[in-house]
Design an enzyme around this catalytic site. Structure first.
Site, PDB file in Angstrom:
ATOM      1  CB  CYS A 135      -0.918  -0.014   1.219  1.00 41.58           C
ATOM      2  SG  CYS A 135      -1.928   1.462   1.368  1.00 41.58           S
ATOM      3  CB  CYS A 138      -0.554   2.459   4.119  1.00 41.50           C
ATOM      4  SG  CYS A 138      -2.030   1.781   3.387  1.00 41.50           S
ATOM      5  CG  ASP A 139       3.234   1.137   4.402  1.00 42.40           C
ATOM      6  OD1 ASP A 139       2.790   1.608   5.472  1.00 42.40           O
ATOM      7  OD2 ASP A 139       3.017  -0.023   4.035  1.00 42.40           O
TER       8      ASP A 139
END
Ligand code: NAP
Length: 312
Positions: A135, A138-139
Site C-alpha cells: 500500500c 499507507c507507507d
C-alpha cells in the site's frame, strides 16, 4: 439473537456500499458487515480519477468510499464490524457467523473483494512492514528521500509508482516482461517521469536484510542471471508489491460455484445458490474497477429485492 434482515452484505468496499445504498433505499432492512476498513481496495489508492464525478480536489479512495457509506446509512443501512468465519448459504435464512455472534438474513450479497497477491519469494513475509509494502498510500511517506522499487506492470503498479515519486528520490518498476500491462495513459505518464526507471524481464527472487529489507535479488527472465540491489547508504530499501489480486473467497469454498477462486454469477449477480448474490472484485468478470464494483452492487441489491418479492 440478532434480527433477521431482508439483506445482508458481506464487505464494505464500493460493491458492498453501493449494494447497501440500493438495498436500503428500496426499503429492505439492510445490514453491511465489514471486518476492517471500509472501502476495500479503493482505500489503497491515493488518487481516484476514473470514477465519474470523483473530480474533487484531493479526492482519494478513502474520501470517496467514506461518502458512499454515509449515503447508504442515510437511507437506513446498518453497518457493523464483524469478522465472519463461516457461512451457511443454503436454506431460506442465510447465516453469517463470527466467533461469538451470528447474523441472519433472507438474502446475502457477497462483496468481500480481493487482496493483493504476494510474490511468494523468500523473505517477503519476514520483511512485510519492514521494507515490503502492499500500500503506497499507507507507507509511501516512510520512504521520503529514499530509493524505492515497485514490482508489477499493471495499473496498480504504475499508478502507485507515480504516487511514490512524491516521496522517493527514485522509483524503479521491476516487471517480468518488457511491456507494461497498465493502460496507455498511465504508461505515458510513467515513461515521461524523470524519477521513474524500469528493470525489464526480471522477477524478484529473494529479499534479504538484517532488521529491515536491505537487498533485493532479481532473476533475469532472459538468461536466468541473478543480480542484487542494495541500498546505497546501507539503509532500508522499499519494495512495493502490486502483482495482481487474489479473491477473498476462501470461506465460500464448497458452498457455491467458483472458477479459479472467483465467484461465478450471471449478469444479474446471481450465484449458484438461490438468494445469494455476489458483487465486485470477487466475481468472475473482465473489468475490476470502482465503477464496475458499484454497478454490480446496485444490480445485486435490486435482484435481492426481486428475489424477496417472488419468495413471499
Ligand atoms: P493486474 O492487472 O492483474 O496486473 C498484475 C501485474 O503483475 C501484471 O503486470 C503481471 O505481469 C504482474 N505479475 C503477476 N504475478 C506476478 C509475479 N508472481 N511476479 C511478478 N509479476 C507478476 O493487477 P493490478 O494492477 O493489481 O490490477 C488489478 C485490477 O484492478 C485490474 O483489473 C486493474 O485494471 C484494476 N485497477 C484499475 C486502476 C485504475 O483504473 N486506475 C488502478 C488499479 C487497479 P504480466 O503483465 O506479465 O501478466
Amino acid at each position: 439473537m440478532e434480527q433477521i434482515y431482508d439483506l445482508m452484505i458481506l464487505g464494505a468496499g464500493p460493491a458492498g456500499l453501493a449494494a447497501g445504498l440500493y438495498g436500503a433505499r428500496a426499503g429492505l432492512s439492510t445490514l453491511i458487515l465489514e471486518k476492517g476498513t471500509d472501502g476495500g481496495q479503493a482505500v489503497l489508492t491515493d488518487r481516484v480519477e476514473n470514477y465519474p464525478g470523483a473530480m474533487l480536489e484531493d479526492e482519494t479512495g478513502y474520501s470517496l468510499t467514506e461518502r458512499m457509506l454515509a449515503q447508504a446509512e442515510a437511507f437506513g443501512a446498518v453497518r457493523k464490524n464483524a469478522e465472519i468465519q463461516s457461512v451457511q448459504l443454503d436454506g431460506d435464512i442465510k447465516i453469517l457467523a463470527g466467533s461469538s455472534v451470528e447474523y441472519q438474513a433472507r438474502t446475502v450479497i457477497l462483496a468481500t473483494g480481493a487482496s493483493p497477491r504476494r510474490l511468494g519469494c523468500p523473505g517477503e513475509e519476514a520483511f512485510t512492514g519492514r521494507g515490503v509494502s502492499y500500500c503506497a498510500t499507507c507507507d509511501g511517506a516512510f520512504f521520503r528521500g529514499r530509493e524505492v522499487f515497485v514490482a508489477g506492470g499493471g495499473d496498480s503498479a504504475v499508478e502507485e509508482a507515480l504516487f511514490l515519486t512524491r516521496f522517493a528520490r527514485k522509483v524503479t518498476i521491476i516487471h517480468r516482461r518488457d511491456q507494461l500491462r497498465a493502460v496507455k495513459t498511465l504508461q505515458d505518464r510513467a515513461f515521461a517521469h524523470e524519477k521513474i526507471d524500469f528493470i525489464w524481464d526480471s522477477t524478484v527472487e529473494a529479499l534479504e536484510g538484517q532488521e529491515a529489507l536491505q537487498t533485493i535479488r532479481l532473476r533475469s527472465k532472459k538468461n536466468g542471471e541473478i543480480r542484487s540491489i542494495t541500498a546505497e547508504d546501507g539503509g532500508m530499501l522499499g519494495l512495493f508489491v502490486f502483482v495482481g489480486l487474489t479473491p477473498n473467497t476462501q470461506i465460500f469454498e464448497g458452498k457455491l460455484e467458483l472458477e479459479k477462486g472467483y465467484v461465478k454469477t450471471d449478469e444479474n449477480m446471481r450465484t449458484s445458490v438461490p438468494g445469494v448474490f455476489a458483487a465486485g472484485d470477487l466475481r468472475v468478470k473482465s473489468l475490476r474497477q470502482i465503477i464496475t464494483a458499484a454497478a454490480d452492487g446496485a444490480i445485486a441489491a435490486m435482484e435481492a429485492q426481486r428475489y424477496l418479492e417472488t419468495a413471499e
